[in-house]
Design a protein around this motif. Sequence first.
Motif, PDB file in Angstrom:
ATOM      1  N   ASP A  81       0.847  -1.194   0.000  1.00 39.90           N
ATOM      2  CA  ASP A  81       0.000   0.000   0.000  1.00 39.90           C
ATOM      3  C   ASP A  81       0.881   1.242   0.000  1.00 39.90           C
ATOM      4  O   ASP A  81       1.694   1.428   0.900  1.00 39.90           O
ATOM      5  CB  ASP A  81      -0.908  -0.025   1.234  1.00 39.90           C
ATOM      6  CG  ASP A  81      -1.924   1.098   1.254  1.00 39.90           C
ATOM      7  OD1 ASP A  81      -1.825   2.029   0.431  1.00 39.90           O
ATOM      8  OD2 ASP A  81      -2.820   1.029   2.109  1.00 39.90           O
ATOM      9  N   ASP A  82       0.737   2.083  -1.016  1.00 42.43           N
ATOM     10  CA  ASP A  82       1.546   3.299  -1.101  1.00 42.43           C
ATOM     11  C   ASP A  82       1.239   4.265   0.047  1.00 42.43           C
ATOM     12  O   ASP A  82       2.093   5.063   0.432  1.00 42.43           O
ATOM     13  CB  ASP A  82       1.306   4.012  -2.442  1.00 42.43           C
ATOM     14  CG  ASP A  82       1.855   3.212  -3.612  1.00 42.43           C
ATOM     15  OD1 ASP A  82       2.813   2.444  -3.417  1.00 42.43           O
ATOM     16  OD2 ASP A  82       1.308   3.355  -4.724  1.00 42.43           O
ATOM     17  N   GLN A  83       0.032   4.207   0.593  1.00 40.33           N
ATOM     18  CA  GLN A  83      -0.378   5.096   1.684  1.00 40.33           C
ATOM     19  C   GLN A  83       0.156   4.623   3.039  1.00 40.33           C
ATOM     20  O   GLN A  83       0.393   5.420   3.931  1.00 40.33           O
ATOM     21  CB  GLN A  83      -1.906   5.186   1.755  1.00 40.33           C
ATOM     22  CG  GLN A  83      -2.564   5.603   0.448  1.00 40.33           C
ATOM     23  CD  GLN A  83      -2.117   6.965  -0.032  1.00 40.33           C
ATOM     24  OE1 GLN A  83      -1.988   7.886   0.753  1.00 40.33           O
ATOM     25  NE2 GLN A  83      -1.854   7.087  -1.329  1.00 40.33           N
ATOM     26  N   ASP A  84       0.281   3.289   3.193  1.00 40.97           N
ATOM     27  CA  ASP A  84       0.755   2.696   4.445  1.00 40.97           C
ATOM     28  C   ASP A  84       1.657   1.527   4.085  1.00 40.97           C
ATOM     29  O   ASP A  84       1.184   0.425   3.822  1.00 40.97           O
ATOM     30  CB  ASP A  84      -0.437   2.229   5.290  1.00 40.97           C
ATOM     31  CG  ASP A  84      -0.012   1.583   6.605  1.00 40.97           C
ATOM     32  OD1 ASP A  84       1.205   1.439   6.858  1.00 40.97           O
ATOM     33  OD2 ASP A  84      -0.904   1.201   7.387  1.00 40.97           O
ATOM     34  N   ARG A  85       2.952   1.762   4.051  1.00 36.93           N
ATOM     35  CA  ARG A  85       3.920   0.771   3.591  1.00 36.93           C
ATOM     36  C   ARG A  85       3.895  -0.526   4.409  1.00 36.93           C
ATOM     37  O   ARG A  85       4.430  -1.534   3.975  1.00 36.93           O
ATOM     38  CB  ARG A  85       5.330   1.363   3.611  1.00 36.93           C
ATOM     39  CG  ARG A  85       5.481   2.683   2.885  1.00 36.93           C
ATOM     40  CD  ARG A  85       5.541   2.628   1.390  1.00 36.93           C
ATOM     41  NE  ARG A  85       6.633   1.838   0.876  1.00 36.93           N
ATOM     42  CZ  ARG A  85       6.650   1.345  -0.352  1.00 36.93           C
ATOM     43  NH1 ARG A  85       5.669   1.568  -1.167  1.00 36.93           N
ATOM     44  NH2 ARG A  85       7.668   0.639  -0.766  1.00 36.93           N
ATOM     45  N   ARG A  86       3.272  -0.502   5.588  1.00 35.17           N
ATOM     46  CA  ARG A  86       3.174  -1.717   6.408  1.00 35.17           C
ATOM     47  C   ARG A  86       2.059  -2.637   5.929  1.00 35.17           C
ATOM     48  O   ARG A  86       2.010  -3.810   6.279  1.00 35.17           O
ATOM     49  CB  ARG A  86       2.902  -1.363   7.880  1.00 35.17           C
ATOM     50  CG  ARG A  86       4.001  -0.534   8.515  1.00 35.17           C
ATOM     51  CD  ARG A  86       3.542   0.018   9.837  1.00 35.17           C
ATOM     52  NE  ARG A  86       2.400   0.916   9.586  1.00 35.17           N
ATOM     53  CZ  ARG A  86       1.601   1.399  10.524  1.00 35.17           C
ATOM     54  NH1 ARG A  86       1.792   1.074  11.775  1.00 35.17           N
ATOM     55  NH2 ARG A  86       0.603   2.201  10.214  1.00 35.17           N
ATOM     56  N   SER A  87       1.158  -2.099   5.138  1.00 39.04           N
ATOM     57  CA  SER A  87      -0.017  -2.833   4.700  1.00 39.04           C
ATOM     58  C   SER A  87       0.171  -3.377   3.281  1.00 39.04           C
ATOM     59  O   SER A  87       0.778  -2.720   2.434  1.00 39.04           O
ATOM     60  CB  SER A  87      -1.235  -1.909   4.739  1.00 39.04           C
ATOM     61  OG  SER A  87      -2.408  -2.624   4.439  1.00 39.04           O
TER      62      SER A  87
END
Length: 118
Positions: A81-87
């Motif tokens: 996920d570009d918005q949340d690299r952990r996801s």
Amino acid sequence: MGVPLKPVQALDLWRGAIVESVRRDAPDLSARQMALLLTVYLIPPPHTVRGLAETLNISKPAITRALDRLTEFGLVKRKVDDQDRRSVLIQRTVKGSVFLREFGDIIVTAGAGAAEAG
């Protein structure tokens, strides 16, 4: 809406679709894998392992194992996920779309055959 089916008719329709699908040169998916694939394709995204586990009410490790297999077949893909690299997002693929459209056609054909026989 369509004609109501009795349980044995519904099972025979499902049997006809499954038999035809195993005759084709297509991935042989478990019920869990098919449920996961249908969820990814029929419910609007985004999809994450956590979200899919909640939706299907099964464990995250079970989702991960099913996704591993679906990814091997090329039916879904994982993307950070570009918005949340952990996801990690679970995304549709062209191959998965074609697979499900063809499976849908198999079900329609089985249903037409059942309607003619009934």
